[in-house]
Enzyme design. Structure first.
Site, PDB file in Angstrom:
ATOM      1  CB  ILE A  11      -0.899  -0.150   1.068  1.00 22.42           C
ATOM      2  CG1 ILE A  11      -2.056   1.163   0.792  1.00 22.42           C
ATOM      3  CG2 ILE A  11      -0.225   0.083   2.610  1.00 22.42           C
ATOM      4  CD1 ILE A  11      -2.846   0.935  -0.357  1.00 22.42           C
ATOM      5  CB  ALA A  12       4.160   2.034   1.463  1.00 18.94           C
ATOM      6  CB  SER A  32      12.179  -0.487   4.766  1.00 18.98           C
ATOM      7  OG  SER A  32      12.287  -1.834   4.896  1.00 18.98           O
ATOM      8  NE  ARG A  33      10.137  -4.947   8.733  1.00 23.09           N
ATOM      9  CZ  ARG A  33       9.618  -6.313   8.624  1.00 23.09           C
ATOM     10  NH1 ARG A  33       9.344  -6.877   9.601  1.00 23.09           N
ATOM     11  NH2 ARG A  33       9.200  -6.664   7.517  1.00 23.09           N
ATOM     12  CE1 TYR A  54       9.697   0.157   9.251  1.00 23.60           C
ATOM     13  CE2 TYR A  54       8.442  -0.859  11.047  1.00 23.60           C
ATOM     14  CZ  TYR A  54       8.774  -0.990   9.456  1.00 23.60           C
ATOM     15  OH  TYR A  54       8.498  -1.690   8.862  1.00 23.60           O
ATOM     16  CG  HIS A  75      -1.991  -0.659  11.805  1.00 21.87           C
ATOM     17  ND1 HIS A  75      -3.256  -0.727  11.176  1.00 21.87           N
ATOM     18  CD2 HIS A  75      -0.988  -0.887  10.942  1.00 21.87           C
ATOM     19  CE1 HIS A  75      -3.082  -0.882   9.861  1.00 21.87           C
ATOM     20  NE2 HIS A  75      -1.858  -1.208   9.829  1.00 21.87           N
ATOM     21  CE  LYS A  93      -8.238  -1.602   5.094  1.00 22.37           C
ATOM     22  NZ  LYS A  93      -7.488  -2.613   4.274  1.00 22.37           N
ATOM     23  NE  ARG A 161      -0.386 -18.572   5.249  1.00 20.06           N
ATOM     24  CZ  ARG A 161      -0.002 -19.161   6.442  1.00 20.06           C
ATOM     25  NH1 ARG A 161      -0.856 -20.158   6.915  1.00 20.06           N
ATOM     26  NH2 ARG A 161       1.277 -19.260   6.912  1.00 20.06           N
ATOM     27  CG  ASP A 172      -6.945  -7.036   4.253  1.00 17.01           C
ATOM     28  OD1 ASP A 172      -6.012  -6.140   4.826  1.00 17.01           O
ATOM     29  OD2 ASP A 172      -7.297  -6.910   3.118  1.00 17.01           O
TER      30      ASP A 172
HETATM   31  N1  LIG Z   1      -6.289   1.539   1.808  1.00 19.20           N
HETATM   32  C1  LIG Z   1      -6.146   0.154   0.879  1.00 19.20           C
HETATM   33  O1  LIG Z   1      -6.585   0.466  -0.212  1.00 19.20           O
HETATM   34  C2  LIG Z   1      -5.208  -0.630   1.294  1.00 19.20           C
HETATM   35  C3  LIG Z   1      -4.653  -1.872   0.614  1.00 19.20           C
HETATM   36  C4  LIG Z   1      -3.752  -2.890   0.980  1.00 19.20           C
HETATM   37  C5  LIG Z   1      -3.525  -2.555   2.090  1.00 19.20           C
HETATM   38  N2  LIG Z   1      -4.197  -1.830   3.109  1.00 19.20           N
HETATM   39  C6  LIG Z   1      -3.509  -1.880   4.423  1.00 19.20           C
HETATM   40  O2  LIG Z   1      -2.113  -1.560   4.477  1.00 19.20           O
HETATM   41  C7  LIG Z   1      -1.599  -2.061   5.490  1.00 19.20           C
HETATM   42  C8  LIG Z   1      -0.390  -2.708   5.070  1.00 19.20           C
HETATM   43  O3  LIG Z   1      -0.983  -3.758   3.967  1.00 19.20           O
HETATM   44  P1  LIG Z   1       0.192  -4.044   2.867  1.00 19.20           P
HETATM   45  O4  LIG Z   1      -0.611  -4.888   1.832  1.00 19.20           O
HETATM   46  O5  LIG Z   1       0.857  -2.636   2.365  1.00 19.20           O
HETATM   47  O6  LIG Z   1       0.999  -5.169   3.413  1.00 19.20           O
HETATM   48  P2  LIG Z   1       2.419  -5.450   3.061  1.00 19.20           P
HETATM   49  O7  LIG Z   1       2.669  -5.362   1.560  1.00 19.20           O
HETATM   50  O8  LIG Z   1       2.707  -6.833   3.660  1.00 19.20           O
HETATM   51  O9  LIG Z   1       3.644  -4.607   3.602  1.00 19.20           O
HETATM   52  C9  LIG Z   1       3.503  -4.045   5.055  1.00 19.20           C
HETATM   53  C10 LIG Z   1       4.804  -3.494   5.479  1.00 19.20           C
HETATM   54  O10 LIG Z   1       4.836  -3.532   6.733  1.00 19.20           O
HETATM   55  C11 LIG Z   1       6.139  -3.582   7.245  1.00 19.20           C
HETATM   56  N3  LIG Z   1       6.300  -4.555   8.384  1.00 19.20           N
HETATM   57  C12 LIG Z   1       6.578  -4.094   9.634  1.00 19.20           C
HETATM   58  N4  LIG Z   1       6.505  -5.180  10.633  1.00 19.20           N
HETATM   59  C13 LIG Z   1       6.214  -6.481   9.701  1.00 19.20           C
HETATM   60  C14 LIG Z   1       6.028  -7.734  10.345  1.00 19.20           C
HETATM   61  N5  LIG Z   1       6.355  -8.153  11.385  1.00 19.20           N
HETATM   62  N6  LIG Z   1       5.537  -8.450   9.151  1.00 19.20           N
HETATM   63  C15 LIG Z   1       5.612  -8.037   8.052  1.00 19.20           C
HETATM   64  N7  LIG Z   1       5.522  -6.784   7.530  1.00 19.20           N
HETATM   65  C16 LIG Z   1       6.059  -5.760   8.498  1.00 19.20           C
HETATM   66  C17 LIG Z   1       6.980  -4.256   6.140  1.00 19.20           C
HETATM   67  O11 LIG Z   1       8.008  -3.091   5.674  1.00 19.20           O
HETATM   68  P3  LIG Z   1       9.449  -3.083   5.744  1.00 19.20           P
HETATM   69  O12 LIG Z   1       9.903  -4.398   5.477  1.00 19.20           O
HETATM   70  O13 LIG Z   1       9.619  -2.295   4.692  1.00 19.20           O
HETATM   71  O14 LIG Z   1       9.911  -2.557   7.131  1.00 19.20           O
HETATM   72  C18 LIG Z   1       6.097  -4.510   5.167  1.00 19.20           C
HETATM   73  O15 LIG Z   1       6.579  -4.381   3.764  1.00 19.20           O
HETATM   74  C19 LIG Z   1      -2.589  -3.030   6.326  1.00 19.20           C
HETATM   75  O16 LIG Z   1      -3.247  -2.320   7.221  1.00 19.20           O
HETATM   76  C20 LIG Z   1      -3.648  -3.165   5.261  1.00 19.20           C
HETATM   77  O17 LIG Z   1      -4.912  -3.285   5.643  1.00 19.20           O
HETATM   78  C21 LIG Z   1      -4.805  -0.901   2.659  1.00 19.20           C
END
Ligand SMILES: NC(=O)c1ccc[n+]([C@@H]2O[C@H](COP(=O)([O-])OP(=O)(O)OC[C@H]3O[C@@H](n4cnc5c(N)ncnc54)[C@H](OP(=O)(O)O)[C@@H]3O)[C@@H](O)[C@H]2O)c1
Length: 325
Positions: A11-12, A32-33, A54, A75, A93, A161, A172
């Site tokens: 999402i970032a 990022s970590r 962070y 979060h 969210k 999961r 989600d």
């Molecule tokens: N608004 C929307 O349309 C939308 C769409 C998708 C997701 N989201 C929300 O955005 C959030 C993240 O979702 P995402 O799909 O972006 O997830 P993701 O691709 O899995 O990325 C999450 C990031 O969180 C960091 N992180 C820190 N601690 C972690 C851990 N213990 N395990 C895994 N990752 C960890 C990692 O960044 P580093 O490795 O860089 O530290 C990872 O790249 C969720 O809350 C989701 O509900 C919103």
């Protein structure tokens, strides 16, 4: 407004691509970590700074607002880290794992006079705001029944999961259905009933939730991590409104009682992805010194989290976060 992103994930990336089109000055720092990952993300998306932790990002005095883009399980910790360093926060969210965490963050932000907002993007979109105005106009009468579905098959995604990452479909996907109902049916709830099928690591995989409102309306919501559907329908006294996708609406149709199409609209011509509106709202809040945004208040976030807590309790879906705080 200079944004610092925590978590260089999916999402970032989407948010950065959106803001880069017209608001590139907002893209200040990413953390990022993994430093290499942060550097690569920053170069690809046009950020000025990259951090390998962070903690370093929240210590940068140039960061005006921290955008928390990590899994639900983190979060609370990441938003708290930012608030404790005096940063405003926009947090993905579902806002936190549970209402207790949400309440603690809200109290912390308020005690420090800092802005804090859940990034529920559908609340800020012009396409959904117009829907609200059509309902208010009374052209199709009062809403009586609402259906919202958000199902997306993602059995292999770790953060869906795993219970320790606060997985499952509700936090989600279900949050979009709850938000859709909250925006158009009000908040005067009499009773909530539900059914669930579990999957992954004993988290909710598919569920249906029926909300009975005191005004005699019903919302039927469903979400799942194992199939596909995303529609919303509001059945009103004198017609119905259909929305193509409750998580990312692109088309809305209004029908009268005979079934004739009487209005239809899409997204604004200049919309990039739709993610931009929540960040423009955050900028408006910072400029005005607000601690919350009127389109996504702290009370609303708490109301959503409390409903999700009660559903998870009924389903026996427990996260480690539920006992940590
Ligand atoms: N608004 C929307 O349309 C939308 C769409 C998708 C997701 N989201 C929300 O955005 C959030 C993240 O979702 P995402 O799909 O972006 O997830 P993701 O691709 O899995 O990325 C999450 C990031 O969180 C960091 N992180 C820190 N601690 C972690 C851990 N213990 N395990 C895994 N990752 C960890 C990692 O960044 P580093 O490795 O860089 O530290 C990872 O790249 C969720 O809350 C989701 O509900 C919103």
């Amino acid at each position: 407004m200079r944004i610092g992103i925590i978590g260089a994930g999916g999402i970032a990336n989407k948010i950065s691509q959106t803001l880069r089109t017209r608001w590139s000055e907002m893209l200040y720092a990413v953390a990022s970590r993994d430093m290499d990952k942060a550097r690569e993300f920053a170069e690809r998306n046009g950020f000025m700074k990259a951090y390998g932790s962070y903690e370093e990002l929240v210590c940068d005095p140039m960061v005006d607002i921290v955008y928390v883009a990590t899994p639900h399980s983190h979060h609370y910790a990441h938003a708290k880290l930012a608030l404790e360093h005096g940063k405003a926060v926009i947090c993905e969210k579902a806002f936190t794992a549970n209402a207790t965490e949400a309440r603690a963050l809200i109290n912390l932000a308020r005690s420090k006079g800092l802005f804090l907002m859940e990034a529920m993007w559908t609340r800020f979109m012009p396409i959904t705001e117009r829907l609200g105005k059509v309902l208010e106009s009374g052209i199709v009468g009062r809403p009586r029944l609402l259906h919202a579905s958000l199902c997306w098959s993602m059995p292999e995604i770790e953060r869906i999961r795993r219970a320790d990452l606060c997985g499952g479909a509700l936090l989600d996907l279900g949050i979009y259905c709850l938000t859709f109902a909250d925006m158009y049916m009000g908040h005067d709830i009499e009773r909530i009933t539900s059914n669930v099928v579990k999957g992954g690591e004993d988290v909710d995989w598919a569920s249906t939730t029926s909300i009975l409102y005191k005004g005699g309306m019903i919302a039927n919501l469903q979400c799942a991590a194992c199939c596909y559907d995303k529609r919303g329908v509001i059945a009103c006294e004198n017609g119905r409104i259909e929305v193509d996708a409750v998580n990312w609406p692109k088309n809305v149709k209004v029908y009268d009682r005979t079934g004739e199409l009487i209005d239809e609209w899409g997204v604004n011509e200049d919309q990039v992805s739709g993610y931009e509106y929540e960040f423009l709202a955050a900028q408006e809040a910072l400029e005005n010194g607000w601690v919350e945004h009127p389109k996504m208040t702290h009370d609303t976030t708490l109301r959503m989290m409390e409903i999700m807590d009660s559903l998870r309790k009924e389903w026996g879906v427990v996260y480690p976060n539920d006992i940590n705080i």
